[in-house]
Design a protein around this motif. Structure first.
Motif, PDB file in Angstrom:
ATOM      1  N   ILE A 121      56.408-110.202  63.114  1.00  0.00           N
ATOM      2  CA  ILE A 121      57.496-111.111  63.485  1.00  0.00           C
ATOM      3  C   ILE A 121      58.822-110.615  62.916  1.00  0.00           C
ATOM      4  N   ALA A 122      59.878-110.870  63.657  1.00  0.00           N
ATOM      5  CA  ALA A 122      61.240-110.556  63.213  1.00  0.00           C
ATOM      6  C   ALA A 122      62.133-111.722  63.627  1.00  0.00           C
ATOM      7  N   GLU A 123      62.767-112.352  62.655  1.00  0.00           N
ATOM      8  CA  GLU A 123      63.570-113.540  62.924  1.00  0.00           C
ATOM      9  C   GLU A 123      65.061-113.211  62.788  1.00  0.00           C
ATOM     10  N   SER A 124      65.834-113.547  63.848  1.00  0.00           N
ATOM     11  CA  SER A 124      67.289-113.372  63.834  1.00  0.00           C
ATOM     12  C   SER A 124      67.677-111.939  63.469  1.00  0.00           C
ATOM     13  N   GLY A 140      50.172-121.413  61.585  1.00  0.00           N
ATOM     14  CA  GLY A 140      50.004-120.129  60.937  1.00  0.00           C
ATOM     15  C   GLY A 140      50.778-120.071  59.634  1.00  0.00           C
ATOM     16  N   THR A 141      50.568-118.988  58.894  1.00  0.00           N
ATOM     17  CA  THR A 141      51.249-118.733  57.628  1.00  0.00           C
ATOM     18  C   THR A 141      52.031-117.432  57.753  1.00  0.00           C
ATOM     19  N   THR A 142      53.276-117.426  57.295  1.00  0.00           N
ATOM     20  CA  THR A 142      54.091-116.222  57.395  1.00  0.00           C
ATOM     21  C   THR A 142      54.199-115.526  56.043  1.00  0.00           C
ATOM     22  N   ILE A 143      54.178-114.200  56.106  1.00  0.00           N
ATOM     23  CA  ILE A 143      54.353-113.334  54.930  1.00  0.00           C
ATOM     24  C   ILE A 143      55.478-112.370  55.295  1.00  0.00           C
ATOM     25  N   VAL A 144      56.656-112.584  54.723  1.00  0.00           N
ATOM     26  CA  VAL A 144      57.848-111.884  55.211  1.00  0.00           C
ATOM     27  C   VAL A 144      58.742-111.441  54.068  1.00  0.00           C
ATOM     28  N   VAL A 155      60.041-111.369  48.715  1.00  0.00           N
ATOM     29  CA  VAL A 155      58.905-111.461  49.627  1.00  0.00           C
ATOM     30  C   VAL A 155      58.385-112.891  49.562  1.00  0.00           C
ATOM     31  N   VAL A 156      58.195-113.496  50.737  1.00  0.00           N
ATOM     32  CA  VAL A 156      57.901-114.921  50.823  1.00  0.00           C
ATOM     33  C   VAL A 156      56.558-115.154  51.520  1.00  0.00           C
ATOM     34  N   ILE A 157      55.753-116.045  50.951  1.00  0.00           N
ATOM     35  CA  ILE A 157      54.623-116.650  51.663  1.00  0.00           C
ATOM     36  C   ILE A 157      55.060-118.063  52.024  1.00  0.00           C
ATOM     37  N   ASP A 158      55.135-118.334  53.328  1.00  0.00           N
ATOM     38  CA  ASP A 158      55.662-119.607  53.819  1.00  0.00           C
ATOM     39  C   ASP A 158      54.570-120.344  54.575  1.00  0.00           C
ATOM     40  N   ARG A 159      54.194-121.526  54.074  1.00  0.00           N
ATOM     41  CA  ARG A 159      53.128-122.315  54.692  1.00  0.00           C
ATOM     42  C   ARG A 159      53.669-123.586  55.359  1.00  0.00           C
ATOM     43  N   GLN A 160      54.929-123.591  55.740  1.00  0.00           N
ATOM     44  CA  GLN A 160      55.473-124.809  56.329  1.00  0.00           C
ATOM     45  C   GLN A 160      54.778-125.180  57.635  1.00  0.00           C
ATOM     46  N   ASN A 161      54.127-124.209  58.283  1.00  0.00           N
ATOM     47  CA  ASN A 161      53.466-124.479  59.554  1.00  0.00           C
ATOM     48  C   ASN A 161      51.958-124.275  59.464  1.00  0.00           C
TER      49      ASN A 161
END
Length: 527
Positions: free
Chosen positions: A506-509, A427-431, A439-445
């Motif tokens: 999603i909520a991380e840490s 998936g891709t995260t938008i956080v 604001v980040v678009i993260d495509r590491q996964n």
């Protein structure tokens, strides 16, 4: 007439010269062959990532938006097209049109190489409505200097065409109107933008000077046909920038009636610096002042139009008091997964450019985009516990999400959405990233294609406000994110894995507090 190099004016004084027309092929035959090429690719097209509400070709490679205009009750979008393959190749012009910027139809391919000056490609350009109410199309004719490939450089000139009908389905090429002064130019000489100010027609386009500096040159004309060099409108201050592709230039007024001029370009050669310039080449703008008889005077630094992985070569046009822009979602970083699927590349949603009270440009989807909404579900406020994933949609392939995060009640390190979340855990995260304030678009996964992340800044004012609004458009193979009403924008491809494509909070840490959440199912634009 003032110039930085009088020799340029002497070499390009074409005011008394008529267009040069040198056919080398039957244009109708070339167009028919191109249509057949697109149809052959479309016949076996894989639609796993083919867009539902973004403009793309039926088949083949596309890049820059071209010839944007509103004429005779229809919106027209042309685009660079290679009709015989899914990688960049000899450029043609594809074409779609719409009565409302919601429902689109395919039009015949508009241009194919058929003149000597465009032997190896009908390159980018723009449309403008003349004093007679009729459109003109200005574009660049491209040839390889050695006749076969780019190892010997380019020979590029400016061309003119006029429509044969009010539907803009057929054009007559008038030929070359500005030749290239090869002793003053390091190959690059392209992408004309035309407008009228104070009774005079102006044209600017991108140039790599003989010293390999990125410039925009300015020409004038009394009749839209015969053009005379005026001056270098702008030279990029960074010596690493050797070319300003797809330039744009337009006035804009804020809510108080204050006018500024905006110069836009895609800077080739700029080095990455922190979060800036992370893409192969990067499209942005500067705000400043300009008057006829002068060069552009910037008052801001270079700012990105879009902070995503895949945004380039935007073009804007003025109509009905609005400045509307399309960009190309450029997939230049390998692997380009959709090349295997019979098509490659799509445009962004249309965006309206406004000058905000903060003195910066904002870009948000045009109001008409709301006409795509088929259904709306209000989910209201939601609390997401630390390291918890909450699925809000089981399968989203054509969706708009409006989300407000209460930053004062959120202590997660990263808080937002995961999109294109498939059963194989890709998936891709938008956080919102609290550590960087971005604001980040993260495509590491991401399941397929290029990875990495991109991060759009928030101003001190936005962070102090304590509220973050995200408007997220999720298509089959891409996402667009608009931050705080268009203060920033982000466009990225996101190639999902197999199976349903969920959307999760999603909520991380830490925890996230969502104060408002609305989900819209979107219709296809008809392409």
């Amino acid at each position: 007439m003032t110039t930085l190099n009088p020799g340029i004016a002497l070499a390009n004084d074409t005011e008394s010269n008529d267009p040069v027309l040198t056919p080398i092929a039957d244009h109708a035959e070339r167009l028919a062959a191109a249509e057949a090429g697109v149809a052959a690719l479309a016949a076996t097209r894989n639609d796993r990532w083919y867009p539902r509400f973004h403009i793309a070709s039926d088949g083949g490679w596309i890049n820059d938006p071209n010839g944007l205009c509103h004429y005779n009750g229809r919106w027209h979008v042309f685009y660079q097209l290679h009709p015989y393959g899914t990688q960049w190749g000899p450029m043609h012009w594809g074409h779609v049109s719409s009565p409302d910027m919601v429902h689109w139809r395919r039009e015949p391919i508009a241009f194919a190489p058929s003149l000597e000056q465009e032997r190896h490609g009908v390159f980018s350009g723009s449309a403008v409505i003349g004093d007679d109410g009729r459109p003109r199309i200005y574009y660049t004719g491209h040839r390889w200097a050695n006749g076969k490939d780019n190892t010997g450089g380019d020979w590029q000139v400016q061309m003119l065409a006029e429509p044969d009908d009010d539907e803009l389905t057929s054009f007559t090429k008038l030929g070359m109107i500005i030749d290239c002064p090869t002793d003053e130019v390091d190959h690059h000489f392209r992408d004309p933008k035309v407008w009228k100010t104070a009774g005079t027609w102006y044209m600017t386009f991108g140039v790599s000077s003989k010293d390999k500096r990125g410039q925009m040159w300015l020409y004038t004309s009394p009749d839209m046909v015969h053009w005379t060099f005026d001056r270098v409108l702008f030279e990029h201050p960074d010596p690493d920038v050797f070319m300003l592709e797809c330039p744009d230039f337009f006035p804009i007024t804020d809510a108080n009636g204050n006018e500024k001029w905006v110069i836009g370009f895609s800077a080739m050669g700029a080095k990455p610096r922190g979060f800036m310039n992370r893409n192969l080449n990067n499209a942005g703008y500067m705000i400043g002042t300009w008057k006829p008889g002068e060069s552009f005077k910037p008052e801001t630094e270079f700012r990105l139009w879009d902070w995503g992985h895949n945004f380039y070569a935007p073009q804007s046009f003025a109509t009905d008091g609005r400045q509307i822009m399309y960009g190309w979602m450029s997939p230049f970083v390998s692997p380009i997964s959709m090349e295997e699927d019979g098509w490659c590349g799509n445009l962004t949603l249309p965006r309206e450019i406004t000058l905000g009270a903060d003195g910066d440009l904002h870009t948000a989807p045009v109001k008409e985009v709301e006409g795509l909404r088929l259904s709306t579900v209000e989910l209201g406020s939601m609390h997401v516990e630390p390291n918890q994933d909450v699925t809000i949609l089981d399968d989203a392939q054509s969706t708009e999400i409006e989300m407000t995060i209460d930053l004062n009640a959120t202590n997660a390190e990263r808080a937002g959405l995961r999109v294109h979340a498939t059963p194989d855990d890709h998936g891709t995260t938008i956080v919102y990233d609290a550590q960087t304030g971005r604001v980040v678009i993260d495509r590491q996964n991401v399941a397929h294609g290029d990875r990495g992340y991109r991060a759009a800044p928030l101003s001190e004012e936005e962070l102090a406000n304590g509220t973050l609004t995200l408007r997220v458009f999720i298509d089959r193979g891409c996402v667009e994110v608009y931050v705080n009403g268009g203060r920033q924008a982000m466009s990225s491809y996101s190639f999902s894995g197999e199976g349903p494509r969920a959307v999760q909070l999603i909520a991380e840490s830490g925890a996230m507090q969502v104060s408002g959440l609305t989900v819209h199912e979107l219709d296809s634009i008809g392409l």
